[in-house]
Design a protein around this motif. Structure first.
Motif, PDB file in Angstrom:
ATOM      1  N   UNK A 184       0.927  12.234   6.718  1.00  0.00           N
ATOM      2  CA  UNK A 184      -0.159  12.773   5.900  1.00  0.00           C
ATOM      3  C   UNK A 184      -1.501  12.492   6.575  1.00  0.00           C
ATOM      4  N   UNK A 185      -2.349  13.518   6.657  1.00  0.00           N
ATOM      5  CA  UNK A 185      -3.681  13.347   7.247  1.00  0.00           C
ATOM      6  C   UNK A 185      -4.674  14.213   6.491  1.00  0.00           C
ATOM      7  N   UNK A 196       0.860  -1.171   0.000  1.00  0.00           N
ATOM      8  CA  UNK A 196       0.000   0.000   0.000  1.00  0.00           C
ATOM      9  C   UNK A 196       0.900   1.224   0.000  1.00  0.00           C
ATOM     10  N   UNK A 197       0.693   2.100  -0.986  1.00  0.00           N
ATOM     11  CA  UNK A 197       1.556   3.281  -1.110  1.00  0.00           C
ATOM     12  C   UNK A 197       0.938   4.474  -0.399  1.00  0.00           C
ATOM     13  N   UNK A 198       1.713   5.106   0.454  1.00  0.00           N
ATOM     14  CA  UNK A 198       1.299   6.299   1.197  1.00  0.00           C
ATOM     15  C   UNK A 198       2.344   7.371   0.925  1.00  0.00           C
ATOM     16  N   UNK A 209       3.731  -1.444   3.737  1.00  0.00           N
ATOM     17  CA  UNK A 209       3.548  -0.058   3.312  1.00  0.00           C
ATOM     18  C   UNK A 209       4.787   0.421   2.563  1.00  0.00           C
ATOM     19  N   UNK A 210       4.562   1.338   1.630  1.00  0.00           N
ATOM     20  CA  UNK A 210       5.659   1.995   0.932  1.00  0.00           C
ATOM     21  C   UNK A 210       5.376   3.492   0.918  1.00  0.00           C
ATOM     22  N   UNK A 211       6.309   4.280   1.450  1.00  0.00           N
ATOM     23  CA  UNK A 211       6.138   5.730   1.496  1.00  0.00           C
ATOM     24  C   UNK A 211       6.841   6.340   0.287  1.00  0.00           C
ATOM     25  N   UNK A 212       6.072   7.022  -0.542  1.00  0.00           N
ATOM     26  CA  UNK A 212       6.569   7.441  -1.853  1.00  0.00           C
ATOM     27  C   UNK A 212       6.811   8.945  -1.953  1.00  0.00           C
ATOM     28  N   UNK A 213       6.513   9.706  -0.906  1.00  0.00           N
ATOM     29  CA  UNK A 213       6.734  11.150  -0.935  1.00  0.00           C
ATOM     30  C   UNK A 213       5.506  11.898  -1.445  1.00  0.00           C
ATOM     31  N   UNK A 262       0.787  18.253   3.711  1.00  0.00           N
ATOM     32  CA  UNK A 262       0.692  17.178   4.695  1.00  0.00           C
ATOM     33  C   UNK A 262      -0.654  17.199   5.396  1.00  0.00           C
ATOM     34  N   UNK A 263      -1.220  18.386   5.572  1.00  0.00           N
ATOM     35  CA  UNK A 263      -2.491  18.503   6.297  1.00  0.00           C
ATOM     36  C   UNK A 263      -3.296  19.652   5.719  1.00  0.00           C
TER      37      UNK A 263
END
Length: 513
Positions: free
Chosen positions: A366-367, A359-361, A424-428, A435-436
């Motif tokens: 981030x919210x 799952x890419x985030x 999870x994968x954090x992609x930027x 971010x919010x």
């Protein structure tokens, strides 16, 4: 009923529960909830006779456990009975409890999943269901958004949209996520005509067909449904079509809204979202007494993206026109993300989870604000009736949600364990993203209205001169003889907009075209 009888109905063997009522080769249907909505569904299923037979109701009400409703037995409590069920391949469970909490729905769903029901459906959590108009066509397979986040604000939908009775209602962007849900709920308002306006023929075809099917199945009231394929960006067309449609109320949901996509296509974002809104407002001047509600977004607050900036300017335009107009009530309703919209993270996460991840985030911090599409649509419809011209309203979104938390809940919904089964994968962060998000900027204050879920926002202190800005942007969006070299110059467009909205992100290497 005696205690002994109550225990018998609560604890009887699974074979008796599973074989209740008459058999049907198409499979057995268990309705969770024996209230008005559940009974209405059961009668419709029995009348049509093509979906299977209702084996039993499951309910927690001690007063009806052990009884029969139209020859269908009622078993309970629900938590005791579900583990006794032995579903076959075609068996189905329908959760018909539209007024219970999301936590309770989640609990029941997980129990049904453990019993290996292949089909679990739910009645949508909408006020018209509570008001007693449940139909089988409204059921759908349960989705993560039915279990996530807070319980939506409930309003008396039929009463809230009574102002639309006998009116001609135009929905722009009617094929989109919000526009299509507005259209569904508007079936209950008694409008004389529903104009489904959009430039994508496939999406308008789909909502047109869906609304006609709902009407055929007895949902809502009769209204003439009119699909309209048209283009907001064309001022001549808008000046032509609006006086012929003669709308009394307009819900303006049409927009180009994918943030990274619009960063790559900034001229089209401005042409559609700002100039398209202006063309609609200009054409609507001919309709004295008409109301317009602009659907806006939290991304207008100190906008960094072209999408957010174009919608901020559309807001400013609508509010200024609304303050000036003596003939029309023109207002704005702003809210955050909606769960399950096309292009949102919920469908993306679902695809990623069902293909094994990752799952890419974009960022671990981030919210976003979230609400369901039906809740957003119902509150927009309510605001459209009680709002006044030149006013900005926001919808109560609750607390912002961590995107990772949302992803973890979805992973568990599909029966997996986060960081174990699905990684999870954090992609930027993508171009234009923050971010919010916030619902108000520093120059705005909000106050409660007498209507739950709707807040009124004070006028901004520093308003943008949108008319002057549009004059500068005109030759970039529409070819002119005077400035032909400016046509579609995206670098110049961003430079001009940053003079008015300095928070807009700048790209030193942005191409000219």
């Amino acid at each position: 009923m005696s205690d002994a009888e109550s225990i018998r109905y609560r604890k009887q063997g699974s074979s008796e529960v599973s074989s209740s009522h008459h058999e049907n080769p198409k499979g057995r249907i268990y309705i969770i909830g024996a209230g008005f909505a559940g009974q209405t569904l059961a009668r419709e299923i029995e009348r049509k006779g093509i979906f299977g037979n209702v084996a039993s109701y499951l309910d927690d009400n001690n007063e009806i456990i052990g009884s029969h409703i139209d020859a269908i037995p009622v078993f309970g409590p629900v938590n005791d009975i579900i583990p006794m069920l032995e579903p076959r391949g075609d068996d189905m469970a329908i959760i018909a409890m539209p007024s219970v909490s999301r936590d309770r729905i989640r609990e029941i769903f997980l129990q049904l999943k453990r019993q290996q029901f292949s089909t679990i459906k739910i009645l949508p959590d909408m006020e018209q269901i509570i008001e007693g108009t449940a139909h089988l066509v409204q059921t759908r397979e349960i989705d993560p958004q039915d279990l996530l986040l807070r319980k939506p604000v409930q309003i008396g939908l039929k009463e809230s949209i009574s102002y639309l009775r006998g009116k001609r209602v135009l929905i722009t962007g009617a094929g989109g996520s919000i526009g299509s849900e507005l259209s569904r709920q508007l079936l209950h308002g008694g409008a004389s005509r529903l104009y489904l306006f959009g430039h994508g023929e496939n999406s308008i075809y789909e909502i047109d067909r869906e609304l006609r099917l709902l009407q055929q199945e007895g949902v809502g009231e009769k209204a003439t449904i009119v699909p309209v394929i048209g283009e907001l960006q064309d001022p001549d067309y808008m000046d032509f079509i609006i006086p012929r449609l003669k709308p009394d109320v307009v819900f303006h949901a049409a927009a180009y809204k994918h943030v990274p996509m619009m960063e790559h296509n900034p001229v089209m974002a401005v042409k559609n979202n700002l100039f398209g809104t202006a063309h609609l407002l200009n054409a609507l001047k001919s309709q004295s007494g008409a109301r317009l509600v602009l659907i806006s977004t939290d991304k207008v607050v100190e906008p960094t993206s072209i999408y957010g900036a174009s919608k901020r300017l559309a807001e400013e335009l609508v509010l200024s026109r609304g303050e000036e107009s003596r003939n029309n009530d023109i207002m704005v309703v702003r809210f955050g993300n909606v769960l399950g919209s096309r292009g949102s993270i919920v469908p993306l996460f679902k695809k990623q989870i069902l293909t094994g991840g990752p799952v890419t985030i974009t960022h671990p911090e981030m919210r976003r604000f979230f609400m369901t599409i039906p809740e957003a649509a119902s509150l927009v419809l309510k605001a459209g009736g009680v709002g006044t011209g030149g006013t900005l309203y926001t919808l109560e979104m609750g607390e912002p949600v961590m995107i990772r938390d949302l992803a973890e809940q979805m992973i568990r919904f599909y029966g997996f364990e986060p960081d174990k089964d699905i990684t999870f994968e954090f992609i930027g962060a993508r171009p234009g993203e923050k971010l919010e998000e916030r619902l108000h900027d520093d120059g705005e204050t909000s106050e409660l209205t007498e209507f739950p879920g709707i807040q009124r926002v004070s006028a901004r202190e520093n308003r943008v001169d949108v008319e002057a800005l549009m004059t500068e942007l005109q030759p970039l969006c529409y070819r002119s003889r005077e400035f032909p070299e400016q046509y579609r110059n995206r670098r110049l467009l961003r430079s001009i907009m940053r003079k008015y909205l300095p928070s807009l992100k700048e790209y030193p290497d942005e191409p000219e075209f």
